[in-house]
Write a protein that holds these residues in place. Sequence first.
Motif, PDB file in Angstrom:
ATOM      1  N   PRO A 138       0.807  -1.222   0.000  1.00 52.43           N
ATOM      2  CA  PRO A 138       0.000   0.000   0.000  1.00 52.43           C
ATOM      3  C   PRO A 138       0.845   1.278   0.000  1.00 52.43           C
ATOM      4  O   PRO A 138       0.376   2.322  -0.442  1.00 52.43           O
ATOM      5  CB  PRO A 138      -0.842  -0.111   1.268  1.00 52.43           C
ATOM      6  CG  PRO A 138      -0.151  -1.113   2.121  1.00 52.43           C
ATOM      7  CD  PRO A 138       0.605  -2.024   1.204  1.00 52.43           C
ATOM      8  N   ASP A 139       2.081   1.191   0.471  1.00 60.59           N
ATOM      9  CA  ASP A 139       2.956   2.362   0.503  1.00 60.59           C
ATOM     10  C   ASP A 139       3.861   2.454  -0.718  1.00 60.59           C
ATOM     11  O   ASP A 139       4.792   3.260  -0.755  1.00 60.59           O
ATOM     12  CB  ASP A 139       3.807   2.348   1.784  1.00 60.59           C
ATOM     13  CG  ASP A 139       2.951   2.441   3.032  1.00 60.59           C
ATOM     14  OD1 ASP A 139       1.915   3.142   2.985  1.00 60.59           O
ATOM     15  OD2 ASP A 139       3.297   1.795   4.033  1.00 60.59           O
ATOM     16  N   CYS A 182       0.401   3.017  -4.505  1.00 63.13           N
ATOM     17  CA  CYS A 182      -0.891   2.489  -4.968  1.00 63.13           C
ATOM     18  C   CYS A 182      -1.895   3.632  -5.093  1.00 63.13           C
ATOM     19  O   CYS A 182      -2.251   4.265  -4.091  1.00 63.13           O
ATOM     20  CB  CYS A 182      -1.418   1.446  -3.990  1.00 63.13           C
ATOM     21  SG  CYS A 182      -3.060   0.834  -4.447  1.00 63.13           S
ATOM     22  N   HIS A 216      -4.180  -4.077  -5.929  1.00 62.04           N
ATOM     23  CA  HIS A 216      -5.342  -3.545  -5.210  1.00 62.04           C
ATOM     24  C   HIS A 216      -6.603  -3.865  -6.025  1.00 62.04           C
ATOM     25  O   HIS A 216      -6.809  -3.324  -7.106  1.00 62.04           O
ATOM     26  CB  HIS A 216      -5.199  -2.040  -5.015  1.00 62.04           C
ATOM     27  CG  HIS A 216      -6.127  -1.474  -3.977  1.00 62.04           C
ATOM     28  ND1 HIS A 216      -5.681  -0.660  -2.968  1.00 62.04           N
ATOM     29  CD2 HIS A 216      -7.459  -1.595  -3.785  1.00 62.04           C
ATOM     30  CE1 HIS A 216      -6.684  -0.296  -2.208  1.00 62.04           C
ATOM     31  NE2 HIS A 216      -7.794  -0.865  -2.694  1.00 62.04           N
ATOM     32  N   CYS A 264      -5.009   3.446  -2.883  1.00 59.39           N
ATOM     33  CA  CYS A 264      -4.809   3.794  -1.473  1.00 59.39           C
ATOM     34  C   CYS A 264      -4.679   5.307  -1.313  1.00 59.39           C
ATOM     35  O   CYS A 264      -5.008   5.851  -0.260  1.00 59.39           O
ATOM     36  CB  CYS A 264      -3.557   3.104  -0.923  1.00 59.39           C
ATOM     37  SG  CYS A 264      -3.724   1.317  -0.737  1.00 59.39           S
ATOM     38  N   GLU A 265      -4.208   5.998  -2.346  1.00 53.52           N
ATOM     39  CA  GLU A 265      -4.006   7.444  -2.280  1.00 53.52           C
ATOM     40  C   GLU A 265      -5.279   8.231  -2.581  1.00 53.52           C
ATOM     41  O   GLU A 265      -5.526   9.278  -1.996  1.00 53.52           O
ATOM     42  CB  GLU A 265      -2.903   7.868  -3.250  1.00 53.52           C
ATOM     43  CG  GLU A 265      -1.523   7.353  -2.873  1.00 53.52           C
ATOM     44  CD  GLU A 265      -1.066   7.825  -1.504  1.00 53.52           C
ATOM     45  OE1 GLU A 265      -1.249   9.025  -1.194  1.00 53.52           O
ATOM     46  OE2 GLU A 265      -0.543   6.996  -0.732  1.00 53.52           O
ATOM     47  N   TYR A 282     -11.269   0.131   0.521  1.00 57.22           N
ATOM     48  CA  TYR A 282     -10.238   0.994   1.092  1.00 57.22           C
ATOM     49  C   TYR A 282      -9.009   0.166   1.448  1.00 57.22           C
ATOM     50  O   TYR A 282      -7.877   0.606   1.273  1.00 57.22           O
ATOM     51  CB  TYR A 282     -10.748   1.697   2.355  1.00 57.22           C
ATOM     52  CG  TYR A 282     -11.811   2.730   2.093  1.00 57.22           C
ATOM     53  CD1 TYR A 282     -11.512   3.919   1.432  1.00 57.22           C
ATOM     54  CD2 TYR A 282     -13.122   2.528   2.525  1.00 57.22           C
ATOM     55  CE1 TYR A 282     -12.486   4.874   1.213  1.00 57.22           C
ATOM     56  CE2 TYR A 282     -14.098   3.483   2.300  1.00 57.22           C
ATOM     57  CZ  TYR A 282     -13.782   4.648   1.643  1.00 57.22           C
ATOM     58  OH  TYR A 282     -14.742   5.598   1.410  1.00 57.22           O
ATOM     59  N   ARG A 283      -9.261  -1.048   1.938  1.00 56.20           N
ATOM     60  CA  ARG A 283      -8.167  -1.912   2.363  1.00 56.20           C
ATOM     61  C   ARG A 283      -7.403  -2.412   1.147  1.00 56.20           C
ATOM     62  O   ARG A 283      -7.986  -2.771   0.129  1.00 56.20           O
ATOM     63  CB  ARG A 283      -8.727  -3.082   3.186  1.00 56.20           C
ATOM     64  CG  ARG A 283      -7.680  -3.906   3.898  1.00 56.20           C
ATOM     65  CD  ARG A 283      -8.313  -4.777   4.978  1.00 56.20           C
ATOM     66  NE  ARG A 283      -9.265  -5.744   4.462  1.00 56.20           N
ATOM     67  CZ  ARG A 283      -8.957  -7.001   4.134  1.00 56.20           C
ATOM     68  NH1 ARG A 283      -7.722  -7.440   4.261  1.00 56.20           N
ATOM     69  NH2 ARG A 283      -9.901  -7.815   3.695  1.00 56.20           N
ATOM     70  N   HIS A 284      -6.100  -2.430   1.253  1.00 60.42           N
ATOM     71  CA  HIS A 284      -5.214  -2.851   0.164  1.00 60.42           C
ATOM     72  C   HIS A 284      -5.169  -4.372   0.101  1.00 60.42           C
ATOM     73  O   HIS A 284      -4.425  -5.018   0.831  1.00 60.42           O
ATOM     74  CB  HIS A 284      -3.811  -2.264   0.406  1.00 60.42           C
ATOM     75  CG  HIS A 284      -2.868  -2.480  -0.731  1.00 60.42           C
ATOM     76  ND1 HIS A 284      -2.808  -1.633  -1.817  1.00 60.42           N
ATOM     77  CD2 HIS A 284      -1.934  -3.436  -0.938  1.00 60.42           C
ATOM     78  CE1 HIS A 284      -1.879  -2.054  -2.641  1.00 60.42           C
ATOM     79  NE2 HIS A 284      -1.330  -3.149  -2.132  1.00 60.42           N
ATOM     80  N   CYS A 315     -13.809   0.164  -5.303  1.00 56.12           N
ATOM     81  CA  CYS A 315     -12.559  -0.274  -4.678  1.00 56.12           C
ATOM     82  C   CYS A 315     -12.716  -0.379  -3.167  1.00 56.12           C
ATOM     83  O   CYS A 315     -13.288   0.524  -2.551  1.00 56.12           O
ATOM     84  CB  CYS A 315     -11.444   0.748  -4.927  1.00 56.12           C
ATOM     85  SG  CYS A 315     -11.192   1.171  -6.645  1.00 56.12           S
ATOM     86  N   LYS A 319      -7.627   9.768   0.100  1.00 54.59           N
ATOM     87  CA  LYS A 319      -7.068  10.872   0.877  1.00 54.59           C
ATOM     88  C   LYS A 319      -7.376  12.225   0.247  1.00 54.59           C
ATOM     89  O   LYS A 319      -7.213  13.261   0.880  1.00 54.59           O
ATOM     90  CB  LYS A 319      -5.553  10.714   1.014  1.00 54.59           C
ATOM     91  CG  LYS A 319      -5.134   9.448   1.748  1.00 54.59           C
ATOM     92  CD  LYS A 319      -3.631   9.267   1.715  1.00 54.59           C
ATOM     93  CE  LYS A 319      -3.221   7.924   2.296  1.00 54.59           C
ATOM     94  NZ  LYS A 319      -1.777   7.672   2.126  1.00 54.59           N
TER      95      LYS A 319
END
Length: 187
Positions: free
Chosen positions: A45-46, A49, A144, A52-53, A90-92, A88, A56
């Motif tokens: 996720p970091d 992705c 994802h 995941c972004e 939220y969880r990766h 999608c 935000k």
Amino acid sequence: MLTGMQDSEPIEQVGAGVPDSFQRLWTPHRMAYIKGENKPTGTGPDDGCPFCEIPKLSDGEGLIVARGEAVYAVLNLYPYNSGHLMVCPYRHVADYAELDAPETAELADFTKRALTALRTSAGAQGFNVGMNLGAVAGAGIAAHLHQHVVPRWGGDTNFMPIVGRTRVLPQLLRDTRDILAEAWPRD
């Protein structure tokens, strides 16, 4: 500058190239997709992705149509048709089998809401709904999970994708997002 036929008379081509009777539809925005911009650098996720972004960001900035507890609906930056969106979590997670029961239920519910919103706002006559799980299955971002909801209309296919490798979209993504968000069914 466009080149081609105008009132059955060729118009002069200005710039590089050999004059011909073809018209050009320039789509420089597609170069980001071709070059793989915004693709994750890894599977975590970091690792950049986008799914995941996006949550935000503000809804308008992220092209988010609706947010739920476990999933959200977002327009596809590289749509097959106007209104092409994705649901999608939220969880990766990469695989459908990795979703828990609440995520699975809300993904199904958001898919149904997407169908309703696209029928209401755009008069969609049919849909392609599905997931590409894994890179070998065609997932552009395999790490994802995301479910595609592609609205369809009679006669919506033409020669442009085949001959010109170009999709013709009659509406800007931000305008489409606003219309779908307004039509999104609420509880």
